[in-house]
Design an enzyme around this catalytic site. Sequence first.
Site, PDB file in Angstrom:
ATOM      1  N   GLU A 153      -0.775  -9.817   3.996  1.00  0.00           N
ATOM      2  CA  GLU A 153      -0.563  -8.406   3.658  1.00  0.00           C
ATOM      3  C   GLU A 153      -1.003  -7.455   4.769  1.00  0.00           C
ATOM      4  OE1 GLU A 153      -1.695  -5.281   0.058  1.00  0.00           O
ATOM      5  OE2 GLU A 153      -2.986  -7.014   0.422  1.00  0.00           O
ATOM      6  N   GLU A 194      -0.574  -1.895  -8.343  1.00  0.00           N
ATOM      7  CA  GLU A 194      -1.872  -1.907  -7.694  1.00  0.00           C
ATOM      8  C   GLU A 194      -2.256  -0.477  -7.326  1.00  0.00           C
ATOM      9  OE1 GLU A 194      -4.053  -4.788  -4.436  1.00  0.00           O
ATOM     10  OE2 GLU A 194      -2.447  -3.480  -3.743  1.00  0.00           O
TER      11      GLU A 194
END
Length: 272
Positions: free
Chosen positions: A151, A250
């Site tokens: 990520e 998120e």
Amino acid sequence: MDPSRYTVNLSILFTELDLLERPAAAKAAGFDAVEFWWPFPEPVPSDHQVDRFARAIEQAGVSLTGLNFFAGDMPGGERGVLSHPARSGEFADNVEVAVGIADRLGCGAFNALYGNRLDEAKPAEQDEVATENLVRAARAAERIGATVLIEPVSGTPAYPLKTAADALAVIDRVHRAGPVGNLRLLLDLYHLVVNGDDATAVIERSGDSIGHVQIADAPGRNEPGTGEIDFAHYFRALSRTGYRGHIGLEYKPSGASAASFDWINELNGGNA
């Protein structure tokens, strides 16, 4: 976007509740899938801690779709330990615990945060350690048919992966070194937009490398509709590439967590 495609990140949503109460809260809010950052303060929790965590998910009747490997002291600014030369043993021990949890719960994806650059180590040394540790993690995940995600992250200057190209370069390096083939890009629209990356181009050019998607609006990192990101546009782009995985929520809710999901119906009403 089908509402059933969403998975709720319970390390950032429903934080007004005890961690073990959050899976049931997500289920009560209408979700069948959840994800977590590493849910314990240490890389190797006790068997009792692991069992309590797993039972909370099982008893809530939700599936675990994603789990972070241990990432160090996140509140203190750490963003992973896998590239830290002195912490390889710690990471390796954590991988085995994480894979055991995922095997029990049917989880198919692990987020492997890369780790900040260190003053006491050269970048090349950290990258070599990271490659070794990611090969180890990929092989462990492969035992249960799972994927390791890489990520790009914003807001932490010392974190070296800021664009999708940065993450994809790591993935290519690890795949060659392994040889392994189960690393994928975690495309977090919030982080990419904040860092100035062209998320549309990333989706169009690298759609087959995307293993998971996470969202939050920008600025603010709150729920969609509170900022400026055109999620309908990005969801359409993802659909064109054939992405059929979950969308991880998120974000930090601007109010109560349970009241932060109205945007889903509004977005679906707009044919997202």
